[in-house]
Write a protein that holds these residues in place. Structure first.
Motif, PDB file in Angstrom:
ATOM      1  N   CYS A   1      18.448 -63.847 -20.478  1.00  0.00           N
ATOM      2  CA  CYS A   1      17.280 -64.531 -20.588  1.00  0.00           C
ATOM      3  C   CYS A   1      16.301 -63.724 -21.124  1.00  0.00           C
ATOM      4  CB  CYS A   1      16.677 -65.058 -19.138  1.00  0.00           C
ATOM      5  SG  CYS A   1      15.050 -65.782 -19.228  1.00  0.00           S
ATOM      6  N   CYS A   2      15.597 -64.246 -22.310  1.00  0.00           N
ATOM      7  CA  CYS A   2      14.605 -63.229 -22.952  1.00  0.00           C
ATOM      8  C   CYS A   2      13.318 -64.012 -22.810  1.00  0.00           C
ATOM      9  CB  CYS A   2      15.081 -63.210 -24.458  1.00  0.00           C
ATOM     10  SG  CYS A   2      13.947 -62.022 -25.438  1.00  0.00           S
ATOM     11  N   ARG A   3      12.373 -63.238 -22.637  1.00  0.00           N
ATOM     12  CA  ARG A   3      10.789 -63.675 -22.492  1.00  0.00           C
ATOM     13  C   ARG A   3       9.904 -62.927 -23.374  1.00  0.00           C
ATOM     14  NH1 ARG A   3       9.205 -62.459 -18.335  1.00  0.00           N
ATOM     15  NH2 ARG A   3       7.432 -63.292 -18.461  1.00  0.00           N
ATOM     16  N   ASN A   4      10.894 -62.359 -24.515  1.00  0.00           N
ATOM     17  CA  ASN A   4      10.144 -61.063 -25.088  1.00  0.00           C
ATOM     18  C   ASN A   4       8.881 -61.703 -26.342  1.00  0.00           C
ATOM     19  OD1 ASN A   4      11.319 -59.476 -23.481  1.00  0.00           O
ATOM     20  ND2 ASN A   4      12.094 -58.222 -25.145  1.00  0.00           N
ATOM     21  N   CYS A   5       8.943 -63.061 -26.368  1.00  0.00           N
ATOM     22  CA  CYS A   5       7.990 -63.552 -27.277  1.00  0.00           C
ATOM     23  C   CYS A   5       7.826 -65.339 -27.031  1.00  0.00           C
ATOM     24  CB  CYS A   5       8.300 -63.380 -28.770  1.00  0.00           C
ATOM     25  SG  CYS A   5       9.572 -64.638 -29.493  1.00  0.00           S
ATOM     26  N   ASN A   6       6.863 -65.697 -27.727  1.00  0.00           N
ATOM     27  CA  ASN A   6       6.270 -67.033 -27.363  1.00  0.00           C
ATOM     28  C   ASN A   6       7.206 -68.051 -28.185  1.00  0.00           C
ATOM     29  OD1 ASN A   6       5.084 -68.496 -25.411  1.00  0.00           O
ATOM     30  ND2 ASN A   6       3.238 -68.795 -26.808  1.00  0.00           N
ATOM     31  N   MET A   7       8.114 -67.870 -28.933  1.00  0.00           N
ATOM     32  CA  MET A   7       9.102 -68.624 -29.416  1.00  0.00           C
ATOM     33  C   MET A   7       9.974 -69.121 -28.253  1.00  0.00           C
ATOM     34  SD  MET A   7      10.258 -67.680 -33.487  1.00  0.00           S
ATOM     35  CE  MET A   7      10.555 -65.893 -33.029  1.00  0.00           C
ATOM     36  N   GLY A   8       9.836 -68.142 -27.535  1.00  0.00           N
ATOM     37  CA  GLY A   8      11.035 -68.424 -26.314  1.00  0.00           C
ATOM     38  C   GLY A   8      10.376 -69.041 -25.085  1.00  0.00           C
ATOM     39  N   PRO A   9      10.585 -68.808 -23.811  1.00  0.00           N
ATOM     40  CA  PRO A   9      11.792 -68.240 -23.691  1.00  0.00           C
ATOM     41  C   PRO A   9      13.085 -68.634 -24.203  1.00  0.00           C
ATOM     42  CG  PRO A   9      11.237 -69.626 -21.696  1.00  0.00           C
ATOM     43  CD  PRO A   9      10.068 -69.741 -22.682  1.00  0.00           C
ATOM     44  N   CYS A  10      14.212 -67.803 -24.272  1.00  0.00           N
ATOM     45  CA  CYS A  10      15.371 -68.244 -24.713  1.00  0.00           C
ATOM     46  C   CYS A  10      16.439 -67.802 -23.771  1.00  0.00           C
ATOM     47  CB  CYS A  10      15.677 -67.474 -25.976  1.00  0.00           C
ATOM     48  SG  CYS A  10      14.503 -67.811 -27.372  1.00  0.00           S
ATOM     49  N   ARG A  11      17.466 -68.479 -23.596  1.00  0.00           N
ATOM     50  CA  ARG A  11      18.822 -68.058 -22.894  1.00  0.00           C
ATOM     51  C   ARG A  11      19.982 -68.267 -23.538  1.00  0.00           C
ATOM     52  NH1 ARG A  11      17.780 -72.462 -17.860  1.00  0.00           N
ATOM     53  NH2 ARG A  11      18.554 -73.990 -19.066  1.00  0.00           N
TER      54      ARG A  11
ATOM     55  N   THR B   1      21.807 -57.983 -27.839  1.00  0.00           N
ATOM     56  CA  THR B   1      20.495 -57.366 -27.935  1.00  0.00           C
ATOM     57  C   THR B   1      19.565 -57.966 -26.668  1.00  0.00           C
ATOM     58  OG1 THR B   1      20.684 -57.884 -30.295  1.00  0.00           O
ATOM     59  CG2 THR B   1      18.516 -57.915 -29.561  1.00  0.00           C
ATOM     60  N   ILE B   2      19.653 -58.890 -26.232  1.00  0.00           N
ATOM     61  CA  ILE B   2      18.737 -59.251 -25.255  1.00  0.00           C
ATOM     62  C   ILE B   2      18.960 -58.595 -23.787  1.00  0.00           C
ATOM     63  CG2 ILE B   2      18.233 -61.312 -23.744  1.00  0.00           C
ATOM     64  CD1 ILE B   2      18.729 -63.203 -26.079  1.00  0.00           C
ATOM     65  N   VAL B   3      20.326 -58.256 -23.509  1.00  0.00           N
ATOM     66  CA  VAL B   3      20.840 -57.603 -22.296  1.00  0.00           C
ATOM     67  C   VAL B   3      20.117 -56.137 -22.437  1.00  0.00           C
ATOM     68  CG1 VAL B   3      22.604 -56.700 -20.958  1.00  0.00           C
ATOM     69  CG2 VAL B   3      22.511 -59.219 -21.451  1.00  0.00           C
ATOM     70  N   ALA B   4      20.420 -55.779 -23.758  1.00  0.00           N
ATOM     71  CA  ALA B   4      20.041 -54.200 -23.823  1.00  0.00           C
ATOM     72  C   ALA B   4      18.586 -54.029 -23.742  1.00  0.00           C
ATOM     73  CB  ALA B   4      20.710 -53.813 -25.263  1.00  0.00           C
ATOM     74  N   ARG B   5      17.722 -54.918 -24.419  1.00  0.00           N
ATOM     75  CA  ARG B   5      16.327 -54.918 -24.413  1.00  0.00           C
ATOM     76  C   ARG B   5      15.810 -55.083 -22.917  1.00  0.00           C
ATOM     77  NH1 ARG B   5      14.655 -58.666 -29.414  1.00  0.00           N
ATOM     78  NH2 ARG B   5      14.928 -60.152 -28.031  1.00  0.00           N
ATOM     79  N   ASN B   6      16.436 -56.077 -22.210  1.00  0.00           N
ATOM     80  CA  ASN B   6      15.744 -56.171 -21.032  1.00  0.00           C
ATOM     81  C   ASN B   6      16.112 -54.891 -20.214  1.00  0.00           C
ATOM     82  OD1 ASN B   6      14.981 -58.651 -21.412  1.00  0.00           O
ATOM     83  ND2 ASN B   6      17.030 -59.875 -20.641  1.00  0.00           N
TER      84      ASN B   6
ATOM     85  N   LYS C   1      22.577 -67.541 -29.335  1.00  0.00           N
ATOM     86  CA  LYS C   1      21.556 -66.828 -30.192  1.00  0.00           C
ATOM     87  C   LYS C   1      20.183 -67.330 -29.548  1.00  0.00           C
ATOM     88  CE  LYS C   1      23.420 -64.456 -33.628  1.00  0.00           C
ATOM     89  NZ  LYS C   1      24.936 -65.121 -34.364  1.00  0.00           N
ATOM     90  N   GLY C   2      19.225 -66.343 -29.331  1.00  0.00           N
ATOM     91  CA  GLY C   2      17.915 -67.085 -29.173  1.00  0.00           C
ATOM     92  C   GLY C   2      17.434 -67.531 -30.525  1.00  0.00           C
ATOM     93  N   ILE C   3      16.033 -67.987 -30.652  1.00  0.00           N
ATOM     94  CA  ILE C   3      15.515 -68.540 -31.593  1.00  0.00           C
ATOM     95  C   ILE C   3      15.426 -67.487 -32.736  1.00  0.00           C
ATOM     96  CG2 ILE C   3      13.370 -69.775 -32.437  1.00  0.00           C
ATOM     97  CD1 ILE C   3      12.840 -70.834 -29.499  1.00  0.00           C
ATOM     98  N   CYS C   4      14.918 -66.172 -32.381  1.00  0.00           N
ATOM     99  CA  CYS C   4      14.752 -65.268 -33.480  1.00  0.00           C
ATOM    100  C   CYS C   4      16.279 -64.935 -34.074  1.00  0.00           C
ATOM    101  CB  CYS C   4      14.167 -64.077 -33.043  1.00  0.00           C
ATOM    102  SG  CYS C   4      15.136 -63.233 -31.859  1.00  0.00           S
ATOM    103  N   GLY C   5      17.306 -65.305 -33.279  1.00  0.00           N
ATOM    104  CA  GLY C   5      18.923 -64.528 -33.541  1.00  0.00           C
ATOM    105  C   GLY C   5      19.338 -63.889 -32.868  1.00  0.00           C
ATOM    106  N   ALA C   6      18.351 -63.224 -31.783  1.00  0.00           N
ATOM    107  CA  ALA C   6      19.093 -62.101 -31.187  1.00  0.00           C
ATOM    108  C   ALA C   6      20.179 -62.951 -29.987  1.00  0.00           C
ATOM    109  CB  ALA C   6      17.992 -61.687 -30.039  1.00  0.00           C
ATOM    110  N   ASP C   7      21.097 -61.977 -30.159  1.00  0.00           N
ATOM    111  CA  ASP C   7      22.521 -62.355 -29.292  1.00  0.00           C
ATOM    112  C   ASP C   7      22.304 -61.974 -28.021  1.00  0.00           C
ATOM    113  OD1 ASP C   7      23.004 -59.865 -29.830  1.00  0.00           O
ATOM    114  OD2 ASP C   7      24.919 -60.139 -31.125  1.00  0.00           O
TER     115      ASP C   7
HETATM  116 FE1  SF4 Z   1      11.664 -64.416 -28.704  1.00  0.00          FE
HETATM  117 FE2  SF4 Z   1      14.044 -63.866 -29.685  1.00  0.00          FE
HETATM  118 FE3  SF4 Z   1      13.415 -63.435 -27.042  1.00  0.00          FE
HETATM  119 FE4  SF4 Z   1      13.784 -66.015 -27.884  1.00  0.00          FE
HETATM  120  S1  SF4 Z   1      15.466 -64.323 -27.969  1.00  0.00           S
HETATM  121  S2  SF4 Z   1      12.227 -64.952 -26.721  1.00  0.00           S
HETATM  122  S3  SF4 Z   1      12.716 -65.924 -29.847  1.00  0.00           S
HETATM  123  S4  SF4 Z   1      12.482 -62.138 -28.923  1.00  0.00           S
END
Ligand code: SF4
Ligand code: XCC
Length: 637
Positions: free
Chosen positions: A58-68, A87-92, A78-84
């Motif tokens: 689950c990614c909440r790193n920007c306001n296009m999201g949250p994405c999962r 990327t999301i797991v590593a970033r979290n 992929k998230g809206i930005c294209g993060a798979d």
């Molecule tokens: Fe934003 Fe990308 Fe994270 Fe979605 S996956 S919340 S678009 S940074």
């Protein structure tokens, strides 16, 4: 399956499964009768926990999201930005690590600030208690000490310490440079993960995990290791070193542990959190005749200061202040109905304390501008007037004694004797002043290896059970166990720190322990004191002429919950150790990240993680790893 079992269980069955500590069940039942909730109750209410969160996707790193990301491959990959997922797991995970490194190092900053106050003269209630320690630090840092007064040395050392947080150049951190073995430093340089400044490495993680910066799991994890190294070899290490300078380096001391240390006849005050700056003062002023008089005037025999979590460990090791319990017992201490106040600094303080306390007379007192809890009393601790300030805070507790409702008091009788306080200096002195005897015992195989076991308690694990099981298995196999944090409190409570505990050890370790009069598991301090283990490992590796990753050693966090543990585990891995995690980190949503942490890391830094929820199986993996390292060194298995 766990969820089903929990659902089918009666309340009593659930409470019985909560802990192996005998103080827990009766207090959970008391809580139940009195309509009070604990972390265990709230854990149950959280079931089933969010599957996306558990897997880290689950990614909440920007306001296009949250994405999962759909872990089963039917939904979005992929998230809206294209993060798979990778990327999301590593970033979290890196954000969690950054928070942990920041917590330890900000604690260090507060210690260094007061040390500066000693040099500049405003911190009048603190002093240089261990001059030898300070001179040792100065020498390690390359500060000339000849012909200088201790204050002149202190001034030069504190200037270096302050710069660790934000020095602007790219040179390695000075404390890491002073204390880490050459081979390690060379390896980190080659990998490009030598930390430059503590704040910078944490900030860089926050930058890289912003949308649209670093998407490469390997690159992200590399920066994570760099921040973790900054924490271990500088932030946490400075917290430990300067605490020793100001409050004394721990020596073996006999203490009592568990909720039975609370007293019916006294004002009970619990210091909780991590930083010793306030807790040491509270422990000292509680002996002040004026305060004792005040306690008598309200009908108490005196003031009984007890500890909780790591600030508890700090005063336990230095002053012998009894420790009431570890992380999951913080609410139970209030539920006894016998606690006048909980005085907190920061970290591991459940906001729920305020809710629990509202059902009793207990006052929750926050003291740090960075830690406020709605419903608590906030009295800011003034470090420039530490003693007076501590008295002011303690008075609130003492005056609250008259509000105790005697009929509602239940203090469990269980308490255990323990010998704690094994700083590196104390271990060396137990060995007769040099590492030689330990090195010999390791080479001959009397002691097969060393395991560092650390970390928290977590309602996902039967409280204390994994700590106990893993330690039992390791010492029975002649592995000397050292550790810190809530593991160390668990060991204190369950009798592993009595010299007689040597009987539980295998024949070789038992013999060594008996000869030296030490227990088979050693309390090295609080969470930041994991840095003591780094210093010990470095010294041992240098003594043997090998790298840390060659040593027959391993680490474990059997019941960890905290982001700080992510940082600790990572700096041990980056320092060359195999590290066991007993609760599952939120990374399983990425095969790539799991591979990096549990396989690829080893070829890069010589250490790696492994996850195993069964403590006995985990111990076997650690034992096998230690055997393998012994084989490679040509030592008998
Ligand atoms: Fe934003 Fe990308 Fe994270 Fe979605 S996956 S919340 S678009 S940074
Ligand atoms: Fe907190 Fe340090 Fe964990 Fe205990 S062990 S629960 S972090 S107090 Ni470090």
């Amino acid at each position: 399956r766990v969820y089903e079992r929990i659902l089918r269980a009666t309340k009593r069955e659930f409470y019985e499964q909560a802990s192996i500590d005998p103080t827990v069940l009766p207090l959970l039942e008391k809580a139940d009768r009195e309509g009070v909730e604990t972390a265990w109750h709230r854990y149950l209410k959280q079931q089933p926990q969010c599957g996306f969160g558990l897997l880290g996707v689950c990614c909440r790193n920007c306001n296009m999201g949250p994405c999962r990301i759909d872990p089963f491959g039917y939904g979005p990959d992929k998230g809206i930005c294209g993060a798979d997922a990778d990327t999301i797991v590593a970033r979290n995970l890196m954000r969690a690590l950054a928070a942990g490194a920041a917590a330890h190092s900000d604690h260090a900053r507060d210690i260094v600030e007061v040390f500066r106050g000693i040099v500049d003269g405003w911190a009048k209630d603190y002093k240089i208690a261990d001059e030898q320690k300070l001179l040792g630090i100065a020498r390690a840092l390359g500060v000339k000490t000849d012909g200088k007064s201790i204050m002149e040395v202190a001034k030069e050392v504190v200037e270096i310490a302050e710069m660790e947080f934000g020095k602007p150049d790219n040179s390695p951190l000075r404390f890491l440079n002073a204390y880490a073995p050459e081979r390690r430093k060379e390896l980190w340089r080659k990998l490009g993960i030598t930390p430059r400044a503590i704040d910078r490495e944490v900030t860089e993680i926050m930058h890289r995990t912003h949308m649209g910066v670093d998407a490469d799991p390997l690159n992200l994890i590399a920066q994570g290791l760099r921040a973790a190294l900054a924490d271990g070899w500088s932030g946490s290490m400075m917290a430990t070193l300067f605490s020793d300078v100001m409050f004394g380096t721990p020596k073996p001391i006999k203490v009592w542990a568990n909720l039975g240390v609370l007293r019916e006849d006294s004002v009970n005050v619990m210091v909780h959190g991590h930083n010793p700056l306030l807790s040491m003062q509270i422990a000292e002023v509680a002996k002040d005749p004026e305060m004792v008089e005040l306690a008598k005037s309200v009908g108490a025999e005196g003031i009984n200061v007890v500890g909780m979590c790591c600030t508890g460990n700090e005063v336990l090791m230095r002053l012998g202040i009894p420790i009431a319990g570890n992380f999951l017992q913080q609410e139970l201490a209030i539920i006894t109905g016998a606690l006048e106040a909980v005085i907190v600094d920061y970290q591991c303080i459940m906001p729920a304390l305020v809710d629990v306390a509202s059902c009793y007379h207990t006052k929750i007192i926050t003291t740090e501008p960075k830690t406020k809890i709605p419903g608590a009393i906030h009295i800011e601790f003034d470090k420039a007037n530490a003693r007076e300030s501590a008295k002011k805070i303690l008075k609130v507790a003492v005056e609250n004694f008259k509000n105790r409702v005697k009929e509602r008091v239940f203090i469990p009788k269980e308490k255990m004797e323990a010998v704690v306080g094994f700083s590196v200096e104390a271990i060396l002195s137990a060995l007769g002043g040099s590492l030689e005897p330990l090195a010999d015992a390791l080479k001959s195989g009397k002691i097969k290896g060393i395991a560092g076991v650390v970390g928290c308690t977590n309602p996902k694990v039967r409280h204390d059970s994994s700590h106990v099981a893993i330690t039992k298995e390791l010492i029975a196999n002649d592995i000397l166990v050292v550790g810190t944090g809530c593991w160390a409190i668990a060991m204190s409570k369950h009798g592993f720190f009595k010299p007689e505990a040597a009987e539980m050890a295998g024949p070789g370790l038992r013999e060594v322990c008996k000869a030296l009069g030490i227990p088979p598991a050693l309390h090295m301090g609080s969470c930041v004191d994991c840095s003591r283990m780094l210093i010990a490992l470095a010294a041992l590796a240098d003594h043997l002429g090998v790298d840390i990753s060659d040593l027959p050693a391993a680490g474990s966090a059997p019941e960890w919950y905290s982001e700080k543990a992510v940082s600790i585990g990572s700096y041990f891995v980056a320092s060359g150790l195999l590290v066991h995690l007993g609760t599952i980190p939120q990374v399983l949503g990425s095969k790539r990240v799991v591979e990096l942490l549990t396989k690829d890391a080893e070829s890069l830094v010589g250490g790696k993680f492994f996850v195993e929820t069964d403590p006995v199986k985990a111990a076997r993996v650690m034992i096998e790893h230690i055997r393998e390292k012994r084989r490679k060194l040509g030592w008998p298995e």
